[in-house]
Design an enzyme around this catalytic site. Structure first.
Site, PDB file in Angstrom:
ATOM      1  N   LYS A 130      31.124  30.664  -4.974  1.00  0.00           N
ATOM      2  CA  LYS A 130      32.358  31.431  -4.798  1.00  0.00           C
ATOM      3  C   LYS A 130      33.302  31.100  -5.951  1.00  0.00           C
ATOM      4  O   LYS A 130      33.014  30.262  -6.800  1.00  0.00           O
ATOM      5  CB  LYS A 130      33.046  31.074  -3.464  1.00  0.00           C
ATOM      6  CG  LYS A 130      32.169  31.213  -2.228  1.00  0.00           C
ATOM      7  CD  LYS A 130      31.831  32.640  -1.884  1.00  0.00           C
ATOM      8  CE  LYS A 130      30.947  32.710  -0.634  1.00  0.00           C
ATOM      9  NZ  LYS A 130      30.473  34.093  -0.374  1.00  0.00           N
TER      10      LYS A 130
ATOM     11  N   SER B  76      28.083  38.813  -2.412  1.00  0.00           N
ATOM     12  CA  SER B  76      29.442  38.350  -2.118  1.00  0.00           C
ATOM     13  C   SER B  76      30.290  38.131  -3.370  1.00  0.00           C
ATOM     14  O   SER B  76      31.505  38.051  -3.281  1.00  0.00           O
ATOM     15  CB  SER B  76      29.390  37.051  -1.305  1.00  0.00           C
ATOM     16  OG  SER B  76      28.919  35.973  -2.090  1.00  0.00           O
TER      17      SER B  76
ATOM     18  N   SER C  20      22.955  37.131  -2.686  1.00  0.00           N
ATOM     19  CA  SER C  20      23.729  38.126  -1.946  1.00  0.00           C
ATOM     20  C   SER C  20      24.767  38.770  -2.857  1.00  0.00           C
ATOM     21  O   SER C  20      24.953  38.355  -3.999  1.00  0.00           O
ATOM     22  CB  SER C  20      24.432  37.475  -0.743  1.00  0.00           C
ATOM     23  OG  SER C  20      25.508  36.662  -1.184  1.00  0.00           O
TER      24      SER C  20
ATOM     25  N   SER D 289      32.348  38.888   1.986  1.00  0.00           N
ATOM     26  CA  SER D 289      32.143  37.505   1.582  1.00  0.00           C
ATOM     27  C   SER D 289      32.514  36.564   2.718  1.00  0.00           C
ATOM     28  O   SER D 289      33.644  36.596   3.223  1.00  0.00           O
ATOM     29  CB  SER D 289      32.984  37.180   0.338  1.00  0.00           C
ATOM     30  OG  SER D 289      32.876  35.809   0.017  1.00  0.00           O
TER      31      SER D 289
END
Length: 304
Positions: free
Chosen positions: A144, A89, A87, A252
Protein backbone atom coordinates in the site's frame (compact mmCIF):
# COMPACT_ATOMS: atom_id res chain seq x y z
CA UNK A 1 4.88 -18.78 1.78
CA UNK A 2 7.43 -15.96 1.60
CA UNK A 3 8.15 -16.27 5.34
CA UNK A 4 8.65 -20.04 5.05
CA UNK A 5 10.89 -19.54 2.02
CA UNK A 6 13.14 -17.21 4.03
CA UNK A 7 13.50 -19.76 6.82
CA UNK A 8 14.15 -22.61 4.37
CA UNK A 9 16.73 -20.49 2.55
CA UNK A 10 18.57 -19.74 5.80
CA UNK A 11 18.55 -23.41 6.85
CA UNK A 12 19.80 -24.67 3.48
CA UNK A 13 22.53 -22.01 3.45
CA UNK A 14 23.70 -22.92 6.96
CA UNK A 15 23.62 -26.69 6.38
CA UNK A 16 25.39 -26.56 3.02
CA UNK A 17 27.97 -24.13 4.37
CA UNK A 18 28.58 -26.30 7.43
CA UNK A 19 29.02 -29.43 5.30
CA UNK A 20 31.45 -27.61 3.02
CA UNK A 21 33.45 -26.21 5.98
CA UNK A 22 33.69 -29.56 7.81
CA UNK A 23 34.91 -31.27 4.68
CA UNK A 24 37.40 -28.50 3.90
CA UNK A 25 38.99 -28.60 7.36
CA UNK A 26 38.68 -32.29 8.25
CA UNK A 27 38.18 -34.65 5.33
CA UNK A 28 39.79 -32.86 2.38
CA UNK A 29 43.25 -32.85 4.11
CA UNK A 30 42.88 -36.61 4.78
CA UNK A 31 42.12 -37.25 1.10
CA UNK A 32 45.24 -35.27 0.12
CA UNK A 33 47.28 -37.24 2.64
CA UNK A 34 45.94 -40.49 1.21
CA UNK A 35 46.93 -39.33 -2.28
CA UNK A 36 50.47 -38.52 -1.13
CA UNK A 37 50.87 -41.98 0.43
CA UNK A 38 49.50 -43.68 -2.67
CA UNK A 39 51.90 -41.73 -4.91
CA UNK A 40 54.86 -42.86 -2.79
CA UNK A 41 53.93 -46.48 -3.32
CA UNK A 42 53.44 -46.31 -7.10
CA UNK A 43 52.79 -44.01 -10.02
CA UNK A 44 49.15 -43.08 -10.38
CA UNK A 45 47.14 -42.14 -13.40
CA UNK A 46 45.17 -38.92 -13.45
CA UNK A 47 41.97 -40.92 -13.17
CA UNK A 48 43.26 -42.70 -10.03
CA UNK A 49 44.28 -39.38 -8.44
CA UNK A 50 40.89 -37.89 -9.19
CA UNK A 51 39.16 -40.89 -7.64
CA UNK A 52 41.15 -40.55 -4.37
CA UNK A 53 40.44 -36.78 -4.15
CA UNK A 54 36.81 -37.10 -5.20
CA UNK A 55 34.36 -35.46 -2.79
CA UNK A 56 31.36 -37.45 -1.49
CA UNK A 57 28.11 -36.65 -3.28
CA UNK A 58 26.73 -34.70 -0.29
CA UNK A 59 29.88 -32.58 -0.07
CA UNK A 60 30.00 -32.02 -3.82
CA UNK A 61 26.38 -30.86 -3.78
CA UNK A 62 26.97 -28.53 -0.83
CA UNK A 63 30.12 -27.22 -2.52
CA UNK A 64 28.11 -26.39 -5.64
CA UNK A 65 25.02 -24.78 -4.12
CA UNK A 66 26.43 -22.92 -1.11
CA UNK A 67 27.88 -19.90 -2.98
CA UNK A 68 24.73 -19.54 -5.06
CA UNK A 69 22.19 -19.72 -2.24
CA UNK A 70 24.38 -17.62 0.05
CA UNK A 71 24.35 -14.89 -2.62
CA UNK A 72 20.56 -15.23 -3.01
CA UNK A 73 20.11 -15.08 0.78
CA UNK A 74 22.12 -11.88 1.11
CA UNK A 75 20.45 -10.28 -1.93
CA UNK A 76 16.91 -11.23 -0.88
CA UNK A 77 17.28 -10.54 2.84
CA UNK A 78 19.23 -7.31 2.89
CA UNK A 79 19.16 -5.70 -0.56
CA UNK A 80 16.29 -6.39 -2.99
CA UNK A 81 13.43 -8.88 -3.21
CA UNK A 82 10.96 -9.43 -6.07
CA UNK A 83 7.22 -9.39 -5.41
CA UNK A 84 4.21 -10.00 -7.64
CA UNK A 85 1.14 -7.76 -7.52
CA UNK A 86 -1.84 -10.12 -6.99
CA UNK A 87 -4.72 -7.62 -6.86
CA UNK A 88 -5.89 -4.27 -8.20
CA UNK A 89 -5.83 -2.36 -4.89
CA UNK A 90 -2.92 -0.18 -6.07
CA UNK A 91 -4.32 0.66 -9.52
CA UNK A 92 -3.52 2.68 -11.54
CA UNK A 93 0.02 2.81 -10.09
CA UNK A 94 0.40 -0.98 -10.02
CA UNK A 95 -1.56 -3.46 -12.11
CA UNK A 96 -2.20 -7.16 -11.66
CA UNK A 97 0.74 -8.89 -13.33
CA UNK A 98 3.33 -6.30 -12.34
CA UNK A 99 6.47 -7.75 -10.79
CA UNK A 100 8.09 -5.21 -8.53
CA UNK A 101 11.47 -4.85 -6.86
CA UNK A 102 11.42 -4.04 -3.15
CA UNK A 103 14.37 -2.29 -1.53
CA UNK A 104 14.82 -4.20 1.74
CA UNK A 105 17.26 -1.80 3.41
CA UNK A 106 15.10 1.34 3.09
CA UNK A 107 13.51 0.96 6.53
CA UNK A 108 16.32 -0.75 8.39
CA UNK A 109 18.42 -3.88 7.91
CA UNK A 110 16.70 -6.84 9.57
CA UNK A 111 17.66 -10.45 10.12
CA UNK A 112 15.80 -12.77 7.71
CA UNK A 113 14.26 -15.09 10.34
CA UNK A 114 13.18 -13.11 13.44
CA UNK A 115 13.09 -9.80 11.54
CA UNK A 116 14.83 -7.94 14.35
CA UNK A 117 16.27 -4.62 13.21
CA UNK A 118 20.06 -4.79 13.10
CA UNK A 119 20.91 -1.40 11.59
CA UNK A 120 18.87 1.81 11.31
CA UNK A 121 18.88 3.04 7.71
CA UNK A 122 15.77 5.20 7.41
CA UNK A 123 12.03 5.51 7.99
CA UNK A 124 9.00 5.53 5.68
CA UNK A 125 8.14 8.84 4.11
CA UNK A 126 4.67 10.02 3.22
CA UNK A 127 3.91 8.82 -0.29
CA UNK A 128 6.21 5.77 -0.24
CA UNK A 129 4.86 2.55 -1.71
CA UNK A 130 5.63 0.05 1.05
CA UNK A 131 5.47 -3.72 1.39
CA UNK A 132 4.62 -4.94 4.89
CA UNK A 133 3.35 -7.92 6.83
CA UNK A 134 -0.44 -7.78 7.12
CA UNK A 135 -1.04 -7.03 10.82
CA UNK A 136 -3.93 -9.51 11.10
CA UNK A 137 -1.92 -12.30 9.42
CA UNK A 138 1.85 -11.65 9.28
CA UNK A 139 2.31 -14.58 6.89
CA UNK A 140 0.73 -12.43 4.14
CA UNK A 141 2.57 -9.56 2.42
CA UNK A 142 0.58 -6.44 1.60
CA UNK A 143 1.53 -3.45 -0.54
CA UNK A 144 0.00 0.00 0.00
CA UNK A 145 0.99 3.65 0.03
CA UNK A 146 2.17 5.37 3.22
CA UNK A 147 -0.40 8.06 4.02
CA UNK A 148 -0.08 8.73 7.74
CA UNK A 149 3.13 8.92 9.79
CA UNK A 150 3.36 8.47 13.58
CA UNK A 151 1.37 11.21 15.31
CA UNK A 152 -0.55 12.27 12.20
CA UNK A 153 -4.28 12.75 12.15
CA UNK A 154 -5.81 11.28 8.98
CA UNK A 155 -9.37 11.96 7.85
CA UNK A 156 -11.00 10.25 4.87
CA UNK A 157 -14.45 11.71 4.36
CA UNK A 158 -16.67 11.96 1.28
CA UNK A 159 -13.79 10.31 -0.64
CA UNK A 160 -11.44 13.19 0.12
CA UNK A 161 -8.23 12.77 2.06
CA UNK A 162 -7.23 15.20 4.81
CA UNK A 163 -4.02 15.11 6.84
CA UNK A 164 -2.92 16.95 9.94
CA UNK A 165 0.82 16.27 10.34
CA UNK A 166 2.15 15.46 13.80
CA UNK A 167 3.29 18.41 15.86
CA UNK A 168 7.07 18.28 16.15
CA UNK A 169 8.87 18.81 19.42
CA UNK A 170 9.67 22.47 20.01
CA UNK A 171 7.06 23.80 17.57
CA UNK A 172 5.00 26.65 18.98
CA UNK A 173 2.31 26.38 16.33
CA UNK A 174 1.24 22.96 15.15
CA UNK A 175 -0.02 22.40 11.58
CA UNK A 176 -3.75 22.20 11.02
CA UNK A 177 -5.91 19.70 9.14
CA UNK A 178 -5.58 20.27 5.40
CA UNK A 179 -7.13 18.60 2.38
CA UNK A 180 -4.77 16.73 0.09
CA UNK A 181 -5.08 18.42 -3.30
CA UNK A 182 -5.88 16.38 -6.36
CA UNK A 183 -6.37 17.09 -10.06
CA UNK A 184 -8.74 15.13 -12.30
CA UNK A 185 -6.96 13.29 -15.11
CA UNK A 186 -9.79 11.49 -16.90
CA UNK A 187 -13.03 9.59 -16.49
CA UNK A 188 -13.66 6.10 -17.86
CA UNK A 189 -10.10 4.90 -18.55
CA UNK A 190 -10.85 2.31 -15.86
CA UNK A 191 -14.28 0.97 -14.99
CA UNK A 192 -15.86 -1.32 -12.41
CA UNK A 193 -19.10 -3.23 -12.91
CA UNK A 194 -19.84 -1.05 -15.91
CA UNK A 195 -19.36 2.26 -14.04
CA UNK A 196 -16.61 4.61 -15.24
CA UNK A 197 -14.03 5.43 -12.57
CA UNK A 198 -12.44 8.82 -11.96
CA UNK A 199 -8.67 9.09 -12.21
CA UNK A 200 -6.99 11.86 -10.22
CA UNK A 201 -3.41 12.94 -9.64
CA UNK A 202 -3.09 13.33 -5.89
CA UNK A 203 -0.48 15.74 -4.54
CA UNK A 204 0.66 14.00 -1.35
CA UNK A 205 3.42 16.23 -0.01
CA UNK A 206 6.37 15.94 -2.39
CA UNK A 207 4.86 12.89 -4.14
CA UNK A 208 2.41 13.19 -7.04
CA UNK A 209 0.66 9.93 -7.82
CA UNK A 210 -2.55 8.79 -9.45
CA UNK A 211 -5.57 7.35 -7.66
CA UNK A 212 -8.93 5.90 -8.73
CA UNK A 213 -12.34 6.81 -7.30
CA UNK A 214 -15.55 4.92 -8.04
CA UNK A 215 -18.38 7.49 -7.78
CA UNK A 216 -20.98 4.71 -7.87
CA UNK A 217 -19.71 3.10 -4.67
CA UNK A 218 -20.61 4.58 -1.30
CA UNK A 219 -18.28 4.89 1.65
CA UNK A 220 -18.24 1.91 4.03
CA UNK A 221 -18.01 3.86 7.27
CA UNK A 222 -19.65 1.06 9.22
CA UNK A 223 -16.73 -1.22 8.35
CA UNK A 224 -13.99 1.26 9.23
CA UNK A 225 -11.56 0.61 12.05
CA UNK A 226 -12.66 2.57 15.12
CA UNK A 227 -10.50 4.33 17.67
CA UNK A 228 -11.90 5.56 20.97
CA UNK A 229 -12.93 9.23 21.05
CA UNK A 230 -12.67 9.71 17.27
CA UNK A 231 -15.12 10.07 14.41
CA UNK A 232 -15.74 7.02 12.17
CA UNK A 233 -13.74 8.62 9.37
CA UNK A 234 -10.88 9.86 11.59
CA UNK A 235 -7.63 8.07 12.48
CA UNK A 236 -4.85 9.14 14.90
CA UNK A 237 -1.66 7.27 14.00
CA UNK A 238 0.04 5.87 17.14
CA UNK A 239 3.75 6.16 17.79
CA UNK A 240 5.75 3.53 15.90
CA UNK A 241 2.87 2.86 13.45
CA UNK A 242 1.84 3.92 9.94
CA UNK A 243 -1.46 4.47 8.12
CA UNK A 244 -1.59 2.78 4.70
CA UNK A 245 -4.04 3.16 1.82
CA UNK A 246 -4.37 1.69 -1.65
CA UNK A 247 -4.41 4.01 -4.68
CA UNK A 248 -7.59 2.28 -5.86
CA UNK A 249 -9.49 3.95 -3.05
CA UNK A 250 -12.82 2.15 -3.35
CA UNK A 251 -11.25 -1.27 -3.90
CA UNK A 252 -8.59 -1.54 -1.23
CA UNK A 253 -8.63 -3.35 2.11
CA UNK A 254 -6.29 -1.05 4.01
CA UNK A 255 -5.76 0.84 7.27
CA UNK A 256 -9.24 2.32 7.07
CA UNK A 257 -10.61 -1.16 7.77
CA UNK A 258 -8.02 -2.96 9.93
CA UNK A 259 -5.95 -0.25 11.55
CA UNK A 260 -2.28 0.65 11.60
CA UNK A 261 0.93 -1.07 10.51
CA UNK A 262 3.58 -1.48 13.24
CA UNK A 263 7.11 -0.49 12.28
CA UNK A 264 8.21 -4.09 12.93
CA UNK A 265 5.93 -5.29 10.08
CA UNK A 266 7.63 -3.19 7.40
CA UNK A 267 9.42 -5.21 4.71
CA UNK A 268 10.73 -2.53 2.38
CA UNK A 269 10.03 0.15 -0.19
CA UNK A 270 8.80 -0.71 -3.70
CA UNK A 271 11.15 1.08 -6.08
CA UNK A 272 10.63 -0.37 -9.58
CA UNK A 273 8.64 -2.62 -11.89
CA UNK A 274 11.12 -5.07 -13.40
CA UNK A 275 8.61 -6.90 -15.63
CA UNK A 276 4.87 -6.77 -16.24
CA UNK A 277 2.70 -9.54 -17.71
CA UNK A 278 -0.82 -9.51 -19.07
CA UNK A 279 -3.15 -12.31 -17.96
CA UNK A 280 -6.24 -12.23 -20.19
CA UNK A 281 -7.08 -15.92 -20.47
CA UNK A 282 -10.50 -17.34 -19.59
CA UNK A 283 -11.68 -20.77 -18.45
CA UNK A 284 -12.51 -21.58 -22.08
CA UNK A 285 -8.88 -21.19 -23.21
CA UNK A 286 -6.64 -24.21 -23.75
CA UNK A 287 -3.80 -22.82 -21.65
CA UNK A 288 -4.28 -22.15 -17.89
CA UNK A 289 -4.95 -18.60 -16.65
CA UNK A 290 -1.54 -18.26 -15.02
CA UNK A 291 0.20 -18.41 -18.41
CA UNK A 292 0.82 -14.79 -19.57
CA UNK A 293 -0.79 -13.53 -22.76
CA UNK A 294 1.72 -10.74 -23.26
CA UNK A 295 4.38 -8.49 -21.78
CA UNK A 296 3.79 -4.81 -20.96
CA UNK A 297 7.28 -3.46 -21.63
CA UNK A 298 6.04 0.13 -21.31
CA UNK A 299 5.44 -0.42 -17.58
CA UNK A 300 9.01 -1.40 -16.76
CA UNK A 301 10.80 1.27 -14.73
CA UNK A 302 10.79 3.23 -11.48
CA UNK A 303 7.76 3.91 -9.26
CA UNK A 304 6.43 7.09 -7.72
Amino acid sequence: MAAYFSIILVIVTLVSGLIWAIDAFMFAPKRKQALAIAEQEKALTDEAKEKILQEPVVVETAHSIFPVIAFVLVLRSFLYEPFQIPSGSMMPTLLVGDFILVEKFSYGIKDPVWRSKLVETGEPKRGDIAVFKYPENPKIDYIKRVIGLPGDRVVYRNKHLYIQPACKDGENKCPGLEIVDRTEVNRGEFSQDGFPMLRYTEHLGKVDHDILINPARGEMLQAYFRQPNTQPYEFIVPKGHYFMMGDNRDNSLDSRFWGFVPEANLVGKAVAIWISFEFDRTDADFLPKWVPTGVRFNRVGGLK
